[in-house]
Design an enzyme around this catalytic site. Structure first.
Site, PDB file in Angstrom:
ATOM      1  N   ASP A 150       0.857  -1.183   0.000  1.00 33.03           N
ATOM      2  CA  ASP A 150       0.000   0.000   0.000  1.00 33.03           C
ATOM      3  C   ASP A 150       0.902   1.245   0.000  1.00 33.03           C
ATOM      4  OD1 ASP A 150      -2.407   1.612   0.490  1.00 33.03           O
ATOM      5  OD2 ASP A 150      -1.599   1.852   2.509  1.00 33.03           O
ATOM      6  N   ASP A 161      -0.144   5.021   0.907  1.00 32.94           N
ATOM      7  CA  ASP A 161      -0.331   6.021   1.963  1.00 32.94           C
ATOM      8  C   ASP A 161      -0.286   5.396   3.348  1.00 32.94           C
ATOM      9  OD1 ASP A 161      -0.954   8.601   0.463  1.00 32.94           O
ATOM     10  OD2 ASP A 161      -2.288   7.157  -0.500  1.00 32.94           O
ATOM     11  N   LYS A 167      -8.388  -5.172  -3.473  1.00 29.77           N
ATOM     12  CA  LYS A 167      -6.953  -5.467  -3.538  1.00 29.77           C
ATOM     13  C   LYS A 167      -6.704  -6.977  -3.468  1.00 29.77           C
ATOM     14  CE  LYS A 167      -5.397  -1.081  -1.500  1.00 29.77           C
ATOM     15  NZ  LYS A 167      -4.508  -0.445  -0.506  1.00 29.77           N
ATOM     16  N   ASP A 185      -2.134  -0.727   5.956  1.00 26.09           N
ATOM     17  CA  ASP A 185      -2.419  -0.076   7.243  1.00 26.09           C
ATOM     18  C   ASP A 185      -3.897   0.133   7.512  1.00 26.09           C
ATOM     19  OD1 ASP A 185      -3.120   3.189   6.876  1.00 26.09           O
ATOM     20  OD2 ASP A 185      -2.232   2.182   5.161  1.00 26.09           O
TER      21      ASP A 185
END
Length: 267
Positions: free
Chosen positions: A8, A10, A191, A214
């Site tokens: 990922d 961000d 995803k 996250d």
């Protein structure tokens, strides 16, 4: 030996200064030198993710729009694409009009909003992307879009999510990328779906993959991967389902994972 790492962007790959640190960059290069495929898996638009991928020297397909679009970096060939069904997009648009909610959409990798307001300005300030205002939003709703997004207060979106699932049915996938971002994609625009596709594309199994994230929108790929890793700064729910919890995005958590599970270094 793991063969693919999906990361990922961000609050995972980049730190709070929106940077990939030199230490993490070096770890990415070391993984690639070991013939490991390193890719990105993000809710961002392709154009936004592409800029970061190029900065880090990646030249493989990347997963964007939460998994609704997998696209090559080198020749920009689309490998996997799932659009929000038009019927669902129309219902969502009409609901947002009735309840005066901020809705934005992506057409041909361009971001559109019905009006110019603080929500769209703050959103684009976060990922440094341009946007376009289209008052006649209905004509956009009929066009193929990989993702639509509602911005509002976290508690309100927590209540709205189940209502929209009931309204739109199983045609769509609804998730949160940030507390105040509710995102709507095709039901195979996750995803997790994209990671499984990409693993097959490179001739390996999802069990040969590492996924690092996250937020809750990362949970499908953490569950699909052989090794699901939550960042130290991840939400508690993601840490609970992760196989491993690494350091935070401000402590080179991605580097830590690569060194431990790819390079075999003791951390």
């Amino acid at each position: 030996m793991y063969k693919l790492i999906a990361i990922d962007i961000d609050d995972t790959l980049i730190n709070d200064e929106k940077e990939v640190t030199p230490a993490t960059q070096q770890a990415l290069e070391q993984a690639i030198a070991q013939d490991v495929v390193v890719t990105l898996a993000t809710g961002r638009a392709y154009a936004s993710a592409q800029a970061i991928a190029r900065q880090t020297g990646l030249n493989v397909p990347i997963i964007t729009y939460q998994g609704a679009l997998v696209k090559n970096l080198l020749d920009e060939e689309v490998l996997y694409e799932r659009y929000v069904p038009v019927e669902a997009a129309t219902k969502l648009f009409e609901y947002c009009i009735r309840h005066n909610l901020h809705l934005q959409t992506y057409i041909d990798d361009k971001l559109y909003s019905r009006e110019d307001n603080d929500k769209i300005k703050e959103y684009t300030a976060l990922n440094r992307t341009p946007y376009y205002v289209e008052p006649d939003f209905k004509k956009l709703v009929d066009q193929p879009t990989p993702k639509m997004l509602i911005i509002d207060e976290p508690a309100f979106l927590d209540e709205l999510g189940p209502k929209l699932r009931e309204l739109l049915g199983d045609q769509v996938h609804i998730t949160k990328s940030k507390p105040n971002f509710l995102e709507i994609m095709h039901h195979e625009g996750t995803k997790g779906h994209a990671l499984k596709f990409l693993a097959a594309h490179f001739g390996c199994s999802p069990s040969d993959c590492i996924a690092i994230g996250d937020s809750w929108n990362d949970h499908e790929m953490l569950e699909a991967a052989g090794l699901g890793v939550a960042m130290g700064n991840a939400i508690p729910a993601l840490k609970e389902i992760a196989d491993y919890v690494t350091l935070s995005n401000n402590e080179d958590g991605v580097k830590h994972v690569i060194e431990k599970f790819i390079l075999g270094k003791e951390n």
